[in-house]
Design a protein around this motif. Structure first.
Motif, mmCIF file in Angstrom:
data_model
loop_
_atom_site.group_PDB
_atom_site.id
_atom_site.type_symbol
_atom_site.label_atom_id
_atom_site.label_comp_id
_atom_site.label_asym_id
_atom_site.label_seq_id
_atom_site.Cartn_x
_atom_site.Cartn_y
_atom_site.Cartn_z
ATOM 1 N N ASN A 190 4.424 18.354 -2.820
ATOM 2 C CA ASN A 190 5.445 18.235 -3.866
ATOM 3 C C ASN A 190 6.820 18.008 -3.259
ATOM 4 N N GLU A 191 7.074 18.654 -2.134
ATOM 5 C CA GLU A 191 8.364 18.471 -1.458
ATOM 6 C C GLU A 191 8.543 17.022 -1.021
ATOM 7 N N GLU A 192 7.482 16.427 -0.497
ATOM 8 C CA GLU A 192 7.550 15.028 -0.066
ATOM 9 C C GLU A 192 7.668 14.089 -1.255
ATOM 10 N N ILE A 193 6.980 14.415 -2.349
ATOM 11 C CA ILE A 193 7.091 13.608 -3.572
ATOM 12 C C ILE A 193 8.540 13.556 -4.034
ATOM 13 N N ASN A 194 9.182 14.709 -4.089
ATOM 14 C CA ASN A 194 10.562 14.787 -4.558
ATOM 15 C C ASN A 194 11.532 14.147 -3.574
ATOM 16 N N GLU A 195 11.259 14.306 -2.299
ATOM 17 C CA GLU A 195 12.126 13.705 -1.283
ATOM 18 C C GLU A 195 12.103 12.179 -1.378
ATOM 19 N N LEU A 196 10.921 11.606 -1.553
ATOM 20 C CA LEU A 196 10.814 10.148 -1.653
ATOM 21 C C LEU A 196 11.484 9.638 -2.925
ATOM 22 N N ARG A 197 11.334 10.380 -4.025
ATOM 23 C CA ARG A 197 12.000 9.972 -5.259
ATOM 24 C C ARG A 197 13.516 10.019 -5.088
ATOM 25 N N SER A 198 14.007 11.038 -4.422
ATOM 26 C CA SER A 198 15.444 11.184 -4.196
ATOM 27 C C SER A 198 15.980 10.040 -3.339
ATOM 28 N N LEU A 199 15.257 9.688 -2.279
ATOM 29 C CA LEU A 199 15.674 8.564 -1.442
ATOM 30 C C LEU A 199 15.631 7.251 -2.215
ATOM 31 N N ALA A 200 14.620 7.093 -3.056
ATOM 32 C CA ALA A 200 14.467 5.858 -3.827
ATOM 33 C C ALA A 200 15.593 5.686 -4.843
ATOM 34 N N LYS A 201 16.140 6.795 -5.319
ATOM 35 C CA LYS A 201 17.224 6.728 -6.302
ATOM 36 C C LYS A 201 18.488 6.111 -5.719
ATOM 37 N N GLU A 202 18.585 6.085 -4.399
ATOM 38 C CA GLU A 202 19.756 5.500 -3.747
ATOM 39 C C GLU A 202 19.708 3.973 -3.748
ATOM 40 N N ILE A 203 18.573 3.419 -4.146
ATOM 41 C CA ILE A 203 18.377 1.971 -4.107
ATOM 42 C C ILE A 203 18.459 1.404 -5.511
ATOM 43 N N LYS A 204 19.233 0.369 -5.692
ATOM 44 C CA LYS A 204 19.343 -0.276 -7.003
ATOM 45 C C LYS A 204 17.999 -0.883 -7.377
ATOM 46 N N PRO B 173 14.634 -7.387 6.651
ATOM 47 C CA PRO B 173 15.707 -8.348 6.332
ATOM 48 C C PRO B 173 15.552 -9.665 7.091
ATOM 49 N N GLU B 174 14.952 -9.586 8.276
ATOM 50 C CA GLU B 174 14.740 -10.795 9.077
ATOM 51 C C GLU B 174 13.470 -11.534 8.675
ATOM 52 N N ASN B 175 12.593 -10.846 7.961
ATOM 53 C CA ASN B 175 11.320 -11.433 7.556
ATOM 54 C C ASN B 175 11.025 -11.098 6.100
ATOM 55 N N PRO B 176 11.786 -11.681 5.160
ATOM 56 C CA PRO B 176 11.569 -11.392 3.741
ATOM 57 C C PRO B 176 10.329 -12.121 3.237
ATOM 58 N N GLU C 49 19.251 -8.573 1.670
ATOM 59 C CA GLU C 49 20.201 -7.493 1.369
ATOM 60 C C GLU C 49 19.475 -6.287 0.780
ATOM 61 N N PHE C 50 18.550 -6.532 -0.116
ATOM 62 C CA PHE C 50 17.780 -5.441 -0.713
ATOM 63 C C PHE C 50 16.926 -4.757 0.346
ATOM 64 N N LYS D 206 18.785 -2.274 2.524
ATOM 65 C CA LYS D 206 19.036 -0.990 1.869
ATOM 66 C C LYS D 206 17.761 -0.157 1.738
ATOM 67 N N LEU D 207 16.624 -0.835 1.804
ATOM 68 C CA LEU D 207 15.340 -0.161 1.634
ATOM 69 C C LEU D 207 14.862 0.540 2.911
ATOM 70 N N GLN D 208 15.417 0.180 4.050
ATOM 71 C CA GLN D 208 14.899 0.659 5.330
ATOM 72 C C GLN D 208 14.862 2.186 5.469
ATOM 73 N N PRO D 209 15.894 2.943 5.052
ATOM 74 C CA PRO D 209 15.791 4.414 5.173
ATOM 75 C C PRO D 209 14.585 4.991 4.425
ATOM 76 N N LEU D 210 14.301 4.468 3.229
ATOM 77 C CA LEU D 210 13.137 4.929 2.471
ATOM 78 C C LEU D 210 11.852 4.554 3.194
ATOM 79 N N LEU D 211 11.769 3.315 3.681
ATOM 80 C CA LEU D 211 10.567 2.877 4.387
ATOM 81 C C LEU D 211 10.337 3.700 5.660
ATOM 82 N N ASN D 212 11.434 4.041 6.331
ATOM 83 C CA ASN D 212 11.300 4.851 7.547
ATOM 84 C C ASN D 212 10.725 6.231 7.223
#
Length: 370
Positions: A346-360, A269-272, A284-285, A288-294
Motif C-alpha cells: 500500500n505504501e508503494e501504491i500511494n508513493e507511485l500515485r503521489s509521484l504520478a500527480k507531479e506529471i501533467k 526523451p532521446e528515443n520517443p 518533453e513529457f 518529466k516522466l523519468q523520476p516516476l519511471l526510476n
C-alpha cells in the motif's frame, strides 16, 4: 519449473503443479513471476461471466494507422499469433478486440476480429478444450440507428470471428444520439443468446449509471466499463467513473494500462515512440516522466519484476480492475503474466500515485467527455 523462450514461435508453457502455481520465465535469469489458480478467473461485474484476472488487448492486430507504422505484414501476423498462443498458454484467456480494429474504416490492413477468430480456430484444432473469453465492441457510428443496429453489427462480428457467440459485447463509445436504443440492443443480444455479458466503453459516470439502470429493468447486469486507465492517466479516479463502478458492481476494464508502452521504460526523451504516439508522448513529457519511471524500476528490482509488471500490478491492486495491455509478441504476453500472483505494498501504491500527480496528464480519448 521454468519455460525458456527460445523464439516467439516455439513456446511451451508448463501445466500447473500440485500447488496450483507455475512459474513463467523468459530466456535468462529474469523472473517473470507466478500465476496462481486463485487469480485465474474473476467475475465480470454482476454477470456470471468469469474472465482471467488480466486480459490482452488486440487493438494493434491488423492495424495500419495508429500502430505498426503503416506497415502491417506477414511477420506481424505471425508475431500476433504467437502473442495469442503465449497469452492463452500462460492463463491469460480474456482477449479484447473490436469491429473497427484493423478494419478498412480505420485504414487497417486486416480486421483484428478476423485474426483473433483464426488464432482461436487454430488453437482449438490443437487443443479442443482450450477456453478463450472473447470481448468485442459495437462502433456507435452516426449512421447507425436503433437497437437492431447493435445485434446486426454483433452478427457481423461473430461471422468474422467464426463464433456462434462471444463472452462480452460492449458499446465502444457513447453515440452522439440513439444511446437508449443501443442499450436496448445490448439487452436483445443477451436474450438472443449471442453474448454472455454486456458492457460499455468510454462512458462517463452519468452515462454509466443511465445504462446500468436501463439494463437493470430487464434483469440484465451491466458487466463492465472499459476506459483509459493507467498510473499516468487516472481520470477514472477523478471523474467518478471508478467510484460508480465500485458502487454498482461494474468491473472497470483498463485499456492502455501501461500508457501505450511508455510505462515500460522503453522510451526516453532521446528515443520517443514513433507514429501518432510520438505526438502524445513527446520528449518533453518523457523527460518529466523519468523520476516516476526510476521509482517504478527500483520497486521492480525489490520484487525481481520488470517496470511493466509493476505498472500492471499497481492497477490490479486498485481492485475491481482488469487491465488489458496490448500484446504484439509472445515475449510481451509472457511478461504480462508476471504481473499476477503478487502485490506491491500500500505504501508503494500511494508513493507511485503521489509521484504520478507531479506529471501533467496526457490527452485521452475525446469521447470520454460525451
Amino acid at each position: 519449473m521454468a519455460v525458456h523462450l527460445c523464439s516467439v514461435s516455439s513456446l511451451s508453457i508448463p501445466p500447473l503443479n500440485r500447488t496450483g502455481i507455475f512459474t513463467v520465465r523468459a530466456l535468462g535469469s529474469k523472473d517473470f513471476g507466478t500465476l496462481t489458480s486463485q487469480e485465474e478467473k474473476v467475475k465480470l461485474g454482476g454477470s456470471e461471466l468469469k474472465v482471467s484476472r488480466l486480459g490482452i488487448g488486440a487493438w494493434s492486430w491488423g492495424d495500419n494507422s495508429y500502430w505498426n507504422d503503416f506497415g502491417w505484414n506477414d511477420v506481424m501476423t505471425k508475431a500476433a499469433k504467437a502473442a495469442f498462443n503465449a497469452s492463452v498458454d500462460s492463463g491469460i484467456t480474456f482477449i479484447d478486440t473490436a469491429e473497427v480494429y484493423g478494419s478498412s474504416l480505420a485504414l487497417g490492413a486486416i480486421n483484428s476480429e478476423t485474426l483473433l477468430g483464426r488464432y482461436i480456430k487454430e488453437k482449438k484444432a490443437q487443443d479442443p478444450g482450450v477456453e478463450v473469453e472473447v470481448a468485442t465492441k459495437f462502433a456507435a457510428l452516426p449512421w447507425r440507428f436503433g437497437r437492431q443496429s447493435v445485434t446486426s453489427a454483433l452478427k457481423d462480428s461473430l461471422s468474422r470471428l467464426g463464433l456462434a457467440s462471444v463472452e462480452l459485447y460492449q458499446l465502444h463509445w457513447p453515440g452522439v444520439w440513439g444511446n437508449e436504443g443501443y442499450i436496448d440492443g445490448l439487452g436483445d443480444a443477451v436474450e438472443q443468446g449471442l453474448v454472455k455479458a454486456v458492457g460499455v466503453s468510454n462512458y462517463s459516470e452519468k452515462r454509466l449509471r443511465e445504462a446500468y439502470e436501463q439494463l437493470k429493468k430487464r434483469g440484465i447486469p451491466l458487466a463492465s466499463n472499459q476506459v483509459n486507465y493507467s498510473l499516468i492517466y487516472r481520470l477514472p479516479e477523478e471523474n467518478g467513473v471508478k467510484t460508480a463502478c465500485d458502487e454498482l458492481g461494474i468491473t472497470l476494464i483498463a485499456y492502455s494500462p501501461i500508457a501505450q508502452g511508455v510505462l515500460t521504460g522503453k522510451y526516453t526523451p532521446e528515443n520517443p515512440p514513433t507514429g501518432p504516439r510520438g505526438r502524445i508522448y513527446t520528449p518533453e513529457f518523457l523527460a518529466k516522466l523519468q523520476p516516476l519511471l526510476n521509482r517504478i524500476r527500483d520497486i521492480g528490482q525489490n520484487y525481481n519484476k520488470t517496470p511493466t509488471q509493476v505498472a500492471l500490478n499497481w492497477l490490479i491492486a486498485q481492485e475491481n480492475v482488469v487491465p488489458i495491455p496490448g500484446a504484439k509478441t509472445a515475449e510481451q504476453a509472457i511478461e504480462f503474466a508476471g504481473a499476477l500472483g503478487w502485490r506491491i505494498s500500500n505504501e508503494e501504491i500511494n508513493e507511485l500515485r503521489s509521484l504520478a500527480k507531479e506529471i501533467k496528464p496526457v490527452v485521452g480519448f475525446p469521447v470520454e467527455k460525451l
